[in-house]
Design a protein around this motif. Structure first.
Motif, short mmCIF file in Angstrom:
data_model
loop_
_atom_site.label_atom_id
_atom_site.label_comp_id
_atom_site.label_asym_id
_atom_site.label_seq_id
_atom_site.Cartn_x
_atom_site.Cartn_y
_atom_site.Cartn_z
N THR A 168 0.87 -0.97 -0.16
CA THR A 168 -0.11 0.30 0.13
C THR A 168 1.05 0.80 -0.46
N THR A 169 1.71 1.97 -1.72
CA THR A 169 1.57 3.02 -1.32
C THR A 169 1.26 4.50 -0.69
N HIS A 170 0.12 4.16 -0.32
CA HIS A 170 -1.00 5.49 0.38
C HIS A 170 -1.25 5.03 1.54
N ASN A 171 0.18 4.24 2.52
CA ASN A 171 -0.61 3.20 3.35
C ASN A 171 -1.91 4.10 4.31
N ARG A 172 -1.70 5.54 4.80
CA ARG A 172 -2.46 5.64 5.36
C ARG A 172 -3.94 6.50 5.04
N GLU A 173 -3.66 6.18 3.75
CA GLU A 173 -5.45 6.48 3.15
C GLU A 173 -6.43 6.03 3.75
N ASP A 219 4.56 1.65 6.93
CA ASP A 219 4.46 2.29 7.04
C ASP A 219 4.95 3.69 6.36
N TYR A 220 4.84 3.07 4.77
CA TYR A 220 4.99 4.31 4.48
C TYR A 220 5.51 5.67 4.14
N VAL A 235 9.40 5.67 -2.52
CA VAL A 235 9.58 4.92 -1.03
C VAL A 235 8.94 3.88 -1.59
N SER A 236 8.03 3.22 -1.98
CA SER A 236 7.74 2.18 -1.95
C SER A 236 8.80 1.33 -3.47
#
Length: 373
Positions: A168-173, A219-220, A235-236
């Motif tokens: 999950t590149t945008h893992n905090r969505e 946690d990217y 980063v991912s």
């Protein structure tokens, strides 16, 4: 003898009594000004001016005035408490544009206007240029409490014979129904209640179906440089490259996201149950583009056959101002899947993932069976 110019003030006063007519005149004047912005010597300046101008338009103003013409949108303004202004509502009032995405007004008229280089290759039910994916970044203040924490190092992943790598590149969505009541629409991000739970759920379903799957829980967001949300894919990418270089058994990459579109776009009813809809994003700026598009297309077709309306379709992105890669150049079997939107619940999201796991398993088993023959 020259005739003296007479100003008919009574006629002017009559026009002033019809604000809608004045707004029409304003809009027509605006249309005539658009070609001026396209003159080559002024292209860069005009683009910058419009970008700065549009950034000042707030969503609250749009949503409030759109409810005047479209009562069904009543309630959108509850997410905000900003002041209304003439500049903030004039354009959407006359163009019926979605209030979250004002780029659509000038995106095809102005040279090098950013974030408009996308094409709907496969359109699902109700899909059009106004319902394509919207990406948002967390507000700068949202995770201020982490500024004093020490930097996080990239984790070492222990992968052996897994065939599918989910990350999950945008893992905090995150999703508003799973966040504290009163959370604003643009603050739908969370360090724990987020899309990583979807990745884990999908991984569990694939494992239950007999597919070896590794679910990355990196946690990217914590690995990003300050104000570097746009570097998320960089980063991912480092993690994905390490995985592929250390394990040649990995055949599929699945990057899970959630859309910032509203509930009416990201939700459907299948067999009497409300489900979050799926939306495939394919980057075209790399040599694996066609194979990745083929994979997304085949999965879309399977979903349409078994769960009509669940898939919103496929959007291809690329060109100037757009990522256009999304790490999909690393393999010809890479997927980026937008699962639901900000207003979907885990229950609705998991139902969608159940369906996706079913069709993906069918596709996977068919492909692996063909290779063994």
């Amino acid at each position: 003898m020259k005739k003296k110019l007479q100003i008919n003030w009574s006629q002017i006063r009559k026009v002033k009594q019809h604000p809608f007519l004045l707004f029409q005149i304003f809009f027509i004047c605006l249309l005539f000004l658009i070609p001026l912005f396209s003159i080559k010597p002024f292209s860069e300046a005009s683009t910058n001016i419009l970008e700065d101008w549009i950034k000042q338009i707030d969503g609250a103003s749009y949503s409030f005035f759109m409810t005047i013409d479209q009562p069904i949108m009543d309630g959108l303004n509850d997410q905000h408490d900003e002041q209304l202004s003439l500049a903030s509502f004039a354009l959407p009032l006359f163009t019926s544009l979605p209030y979250q995405d004002t780029r659509l007004l000038f995106g095809h008229e102005l040279p090098r206007f950013p974030n408009t280089n996308s094409t709907i290759v496969v359109a699902g039910e109700g899909t059009n240029m106004f319902t394509t994916a919207i990406e948002t970044a967390p507000p700068d203040h949202l995770f201020d409490d982490q500024e004093d924490e020490s930097p996080v190092e990239e984790p070492e992943l222990d992968i052996s014979d897994e065939s599918v790598f989910i990350y999950t590149t945008h893992n905090r969505e995150s999703f508003l129904p799973e966040l504290p009541e009163g959370t604003n629409f643009d603050e739908s991000f969370h360090s724990e209640e987020n899309v990583m739970k979807l990745s884990q759920y999908l991984g569990d379903q694939l494992e239950n179906n007999g597919i070896k799957t590794f679910v990355d829980q990196t946690d990217y967001y914590r690995l990003l440089p300050p104000e570097g949300y746009s570097q998320s894919y960089d980063v991912s990418r480092e993690v994905v490259q390490d995985v592929l270089s250390s394990n040649d058994q990995v055949k599929y990459l699945i990057d899970i996201h959630r859309d910032a579109q509203r509930r009416n776009v990201t939700t459907t009813t299948v067999n009497g149950e409300e489900m979050a809809r799926l939306w495939f994003i394919v980057g075209e700026d790399h040599k694996s583009y066609e194979e990745n598009l083929k994979l997304a297309s085949q999965l879309h077709e399977l979903l349409e056959e078994k769960y009509p309306g669940l898939s919103r379709g496929i959007e291809v992105k690329g060109g100037p101002g757009v990522n256009g890669v999304y790490n999909q150049d690393l393999t010809d079997q890479a997927l980026l899947v937008e699962v639901g939107g900000v207003e979907n619940s885990y229950e609705e999201l998991n139902r969608a993932l159940d369906a996706f796991a079913e069709v993906f398993t069918e596709y996977y088993m068919e492909q692996e069976g063909a290779k063994r023959q």
